[in-house]
Scaffold this active site. Structure first.
Site, PDB file in Angstrom:
ATOM      1  N   LYS A 262      -8.460   6.956  -3.755  1.00 33.66           N
ATOM      2  CA  LYS A 262      -8.846   6.296  -5.006  1.00 33.66           C
ATOM      3  C   LYS A 262     -10.275   6.698  -5.359  1.00 33.66           C
ATOM      4  O   LYS A 262     -11.206   6.455  -4.597  1.00 33.66           O
ATOM      5  CB  LYS A 262      -8.750   4.772  -4.854  1.00 33.66           C
ATOM      6  CG  LYS A 262      -9.333   3.993  -6.044  1.00 33.66           C
ATOM      7  CD  LYS A 262      -9.111   2.485  -5.912  1.00 33.66           C
ATOM      8  CE  LYS A 262      -9.865   1.716  -7.005  1.00 33.66           C
ATOM      9  NZ  LYS A 262      -9.685   0.249  -6.910  1.00 33.66           N
ATOM     10  N   LYS A 274     -15.109  -7.612 -15.127  1.00 32.17           N
ATOM     11  CA  LYS A 274     -15.556  -8.362 -13.942  1.00 32.17           C
ATOM     12  C   LYS A 274     -16.838  -9.123 -14.258  1.00 32.17           C
ATOM     13  O   LYS A 274     -17.657  -8.631 -15.039  1.00 32.17           O
ATOM     14  CB  LYS A 274     -15.897  -7.380 -12.803  1.00 32.17           C
ATOM     15  CG  LYS A 274     -14.725  -6.715 -12.118  1.00 32.17           C
ATOM     16  CD  LYS A 274     -15.235  -5.760 -11.034  1.00 32.17           C
ATOM     17  CE  LYS A 274     -14.122  -4.971 -10.399  1.00 32.17           C
ATOM     18  NZ  LYS A 274     -13.188  -5.788  -9.594  1.00 32.17           N
ATOM     19  N   ARG A 348      -4.303   0.875  -8.422  1.00 30.23           N
ATOM     20  CA  ARG A 348      -2.904   1.167  -8.130  1.00 30.23           C
ATOM     21  C   ARG A 348      -2.302   2.110  -9.162  1.00 30.23           C
ATOM     22  O   ARG A 348      -1.363   2.842  -8.865  1.00 30.23           O
ATOM     23  CB  ARG A 348      -2.109  -0.141  -7.999  1.00 30.23           C
ATOM     24  CG  ARG A 348      -2.036  -0.954  -9.247  1.00 30.23           C
ATOM     25  CD  ARG A 348      -1.666  -2.396  -8.972  1.00 30.23           C
ATOM     26  NE  ARG A 348      -2.775  -3.131  -8.341  1.00 30.23           N
ATOM     27  CZ  ARG A 348      -2.688  -4.388  -7.914  1.00 30.23           C
ATOM     28  NH1 ARG A 348      -1.557  -5.058  -8.027  1.00 30.23           N
ATOM     29  NH2 ARG A 348      -3.741  -4.969  -7.363  1.00 30.23           N
TER      30      ARG A 348
HETATM   31  N1  BES Z   1     -12.029  -2.188  -6.923  1.00 28.02           N
HETATM   32  C1  BES Z   1     -11.430  -3.477  -6.900  1.00 28.02           C
HETATM   33  C2  BES Z   1     -11.255  -4.031  -5.492  1.00 28.02           C
HETATM   34  C3  BES Z   1     -12.501  -4.281  -4.670  1.00 28.02           C
HETATM   35  C4  BES Z   1     -12.991  -5.571  -4.530  1.00 28.02           C
HETATM   36  C5  BES Z   1     -13.128  -3.270  -3.992  1.00 28.02           C
HETATM   37  C6  BES Z   1     -14.107  -5.822  -3.762  1.00 28.02           C
HETATM   38  C7  BES Z   1     -14.252  -3.503  -3.216  1.00 28.02           C
HETATM   39  C8  BES Z   1     -14.736  -4.784  -3.091  1.00 28.02           C
HETATM   40  C9  BES Z   1     -10.067  -3.415  -7.562  1.00 28.02           C
HETATM   41  O1  BES Z   1      -9.884  -2.466  -8.553  1.00 28.02           O
HETATM   42  C10 BES Z   1      -9.818  -4.747  -8.213  1.00 28.02           C
HETATM   43  O2  BES Z   1     -10.544  -5.070  -9.088  1.00 28.02           O
HETATM   44  N2  BES Z   1      -8.804  -5.458  -7.745  1.00 28.02           N
HETATM   45  C11 BES Z   1      -8.442  -6.716  -8.301  1.00 28.02           C
HETATM   46  C12 BES Z   1      -6.953  -6.747  -8.436  1.00 28.02           C
HETATM   47  C13 BES Z   1      -6.416  -7.888  -9.243  1.00 28.02           C
HETATM   48  C14 BES Z   1      -6.842  -7.780 -10.691  1.00 28.02           C
HETATM   49  C15 BES Z   1      -4.922  -7.889  -9.135  1.00 28.02           C
HETATM   50  C16 BES Z   1      -8.942  -7.802  -7.368  1.00 28.02           C
HETATM   51  O3  BES Z   1      -8.936  -7.580  -6.153  1.00 28.02           O
HETATM   52  O4  BES Z   1      -9.365  -8.834  -7.840  1.00 28.02           O
HETATM   53 ZN    ZN Z   2     -11.106  -0.815  -8.431  1.00 29.33          ZN
HETATM   54 MN    MN Z   3     -10.507  -3.166 -10.471  1.00 34.31          MN
END
Ligand code: BES
Ligand code: ZN
Ligand code: MN
Length: 495
Positions: A262, A274, A348
């Protein structure tokens, strides 16, 4: 580039600036291993008491993590590191040496040193651990545009072993540490400097140096071939996405390993933006791509007998007038349609495209690496990566490699329950489910793109980036986690 020279020696060289020795219990009493007797005599004469007594007086402990630096004497510093009380593992040595090196860095900034590791190391794996510990522990990321302060000039690992395996262990350690440190550098580079185009260029330059075949698909090529997931995520950014393919196919290789990473160079969340606090570290969201690119380069440099193909999916996830929306339906590479559940679940989408493409090559094993879910960090904390797999045998392969490399992974299941959440009314699949078990849901989604090939998914969202102070061989910022595991995996699949 500055290169530290690392070698094996039977004795402590004369021009040593510092000697790292271990504190352990030998039949119930503390002892320094392996303090050369000439140095011991010399120091005892100067101090009127033994170096062991001085070390204990300064609070040296046998406990792993304990590090004490003795006063300089005759130009050489003795660094006493705790080695634990029972048998010494490669990982303990890696941590102890790194702690010694970091203690030296605090004491002697900006003066490249000749550091000698004298821990009575015989087995190749502990010799490798020592060399890796020194090189990984000495890493720092410096200010943008400035030359880094180099701590190490020469590393000498003292060992009575003259076996070829001992020398090979040092060679492997040097290549592996370079790969891990390159990964760290890429992760630490801010996203206004490292974005899909420049990241791909860096992948090309370093892969060519490693004599690897490399190919980059730009946004036009991606559109032509139907990479809907990568394009959907990248379309909110002024900086278009890239897919980098790197291949290594040595003569006589029987197995084929595909590594997918990724490479979100910055994850704002997109339209599902975010909050600022969780966005700040999101330059680390390309860690998986950095990891697999470095891993194939190390594998090639070590000449391992296994074919490896890397797919690194690079995009920037931004909110804008051209960004994808939640509820959009995307046609992925290979034709599967996906209802975009949340634009912050972007990883994903790019990974699914890259996995589907990798599966076309019909490798024996697919391994993907991604900072994929916050849920995985909630489940396992910041120092343990999640592992999900198509089957337990494949999971065990990865766990064995991680153990050999000294990295912490923990298997999570992919339950039927989470798979059921991926049903969409408007597309073949929905990209997310409800809140709980988010690491599993993401894995269930990815699995739909693996075409039934043996597959393991490494969610490194926790350990990829250290927001806190350095510890052991782990610096602040990008950690380079999983490079060592992937190299160990390739080693185990050779033949
Ligand atoms: N890049 C983030 C995940 C992440 C979180 C990496 C903390 C490193 C540290 C990922 O793209 C993300 O935002 N995931 C979401 C998924 C959700 C929207 C289903 C999450 O984990 O909140
Ligand atoms: Zn991400
Ligand atoms: Mn994300």
């Amino acid at each position: 580039m500055f290169v530290v020279s690392v070698s094996l020696s039977k004795s402590v060289p004369r021009d040593a600036d510092a000697v790292i020795v271990g504190l352990t219990q030998v039949s119930g009493t503390p002892a320094l291993v392996d303090l050369p007797s000439a140095l011991e005599k010399d120091l005892t004469k100067r101090w009127g008491t033994s170096p062991l007594a001085v070390a204990l007086d300064l609070g040296a402990k046998t406990k792993s993590g304990s590090t004490v630096i003795l006063p300089t004497a005759g130009g050489v510093r003795l660094v006493v590191v705790g080695l634990g009380d029972v048998d010494v593992t490669p990982e303990q040595v890696r941590r102890a040496v790194a702690n010694g090196v970091r203690a030296l860095a605090r004491l002697e900034p900006a003066s490249p040193l000749h550091v000698v590791v004298s821990l009575d190391l015989v087995e190749p794996e502990v010799i490798k651990g020592a060399a890796e510990g020194a090189l990984l522990g000495a890493y720092t990321y410096t200010k943008v545009g400035s030359e880094p302060d180099e701590l190490l000039r020469v590393v000498t690992v003292v060992s009575p072993s003259t076996k070829l395996e001992a020398k090979d262990a040092v060679t492997a350690a040097v290549a592996i540490a370079a790969g891990v440190n390159q990964t760290r550098d890429w992760i630490n580079t801010p996203a206004n400097i490292l974005y899909p185009e420049t990241f791909a260029a860096a992948a090309v330059a370093t892969s060519k140096k490693a004599k690897l075949e490399v190919e980059v698909l730009d946004e036009k090529a991606l559109a032509k071939a139907g990479y809907g997931g990568i394009l959907a995520v990248g379309m909110g950014s002024e900086r278009p996405p890239r897919l980098v393919r790197i291949s290594y196919a040595p003569r006589g290789a029987r197995n084929h390993l595909a590594l997918i990473g990724k490479g979100i160079t910055f994850d704002t969340g997109g339209i599902n933006i975010k909050p600022g606090d969780s966005m700040y570290t999101m330059k680390c969201d390309m860690s998986g791509a950095a990891t697999v690119i470095s891993a194939i380069q190390v594998i090639a440099e070590l000449g391992l007998k296994i074919s490896v193909t890397v797919y690194a999916a690079m995009a920037e996830n931004m909110p804008s007038g051209s960004a994808q929306r939640p509820s959009d339906v995307i046609t992925m590479y290979g034709g599967t349609t996906v209802e975009n559940y949340n634009s912050d679940a972007e990883g994903r989408l790019v990974m699914a495209d890259a996995l589907a493409r990798a599966a076309e090559d019909k490798p024996d094993l697919l391994v993907d690496v991604a900072t994929l879910t916050g849920a995985c960090v909630v489940a396992l904390g910041e120092r343990t990566a999640g592992l999900m797999a198509s089957d337990d045998q494949t999971a065990d392969r990865l766990l064995d490699a991680a153990e050999a490399a000294g990295e912490a992974f923990w298997q999570l299941p992919i339950t039927d329950e989470v798979g059921d959440q991926l049903i969409s009314k408007v597309a073949d699949l929905r990209s997310g489910g409800h809140r709980w078990g988010g690491a599993l849901t993401a894995a269930a989604f990815l699995q739909r793109f693996t075409d039934g090939i043996d597959w393991a998914h490494l969610d490194i969202a926790g350990p990829a980036f250290n927001e806190k102070e350095p510890y052991d061989y782990v610096p602040s910022g990008g950690t380079g986690v999983a490079v060592r595991t992937l190299v160990a995996l390739a080693q185990s699949l050779q033949g």
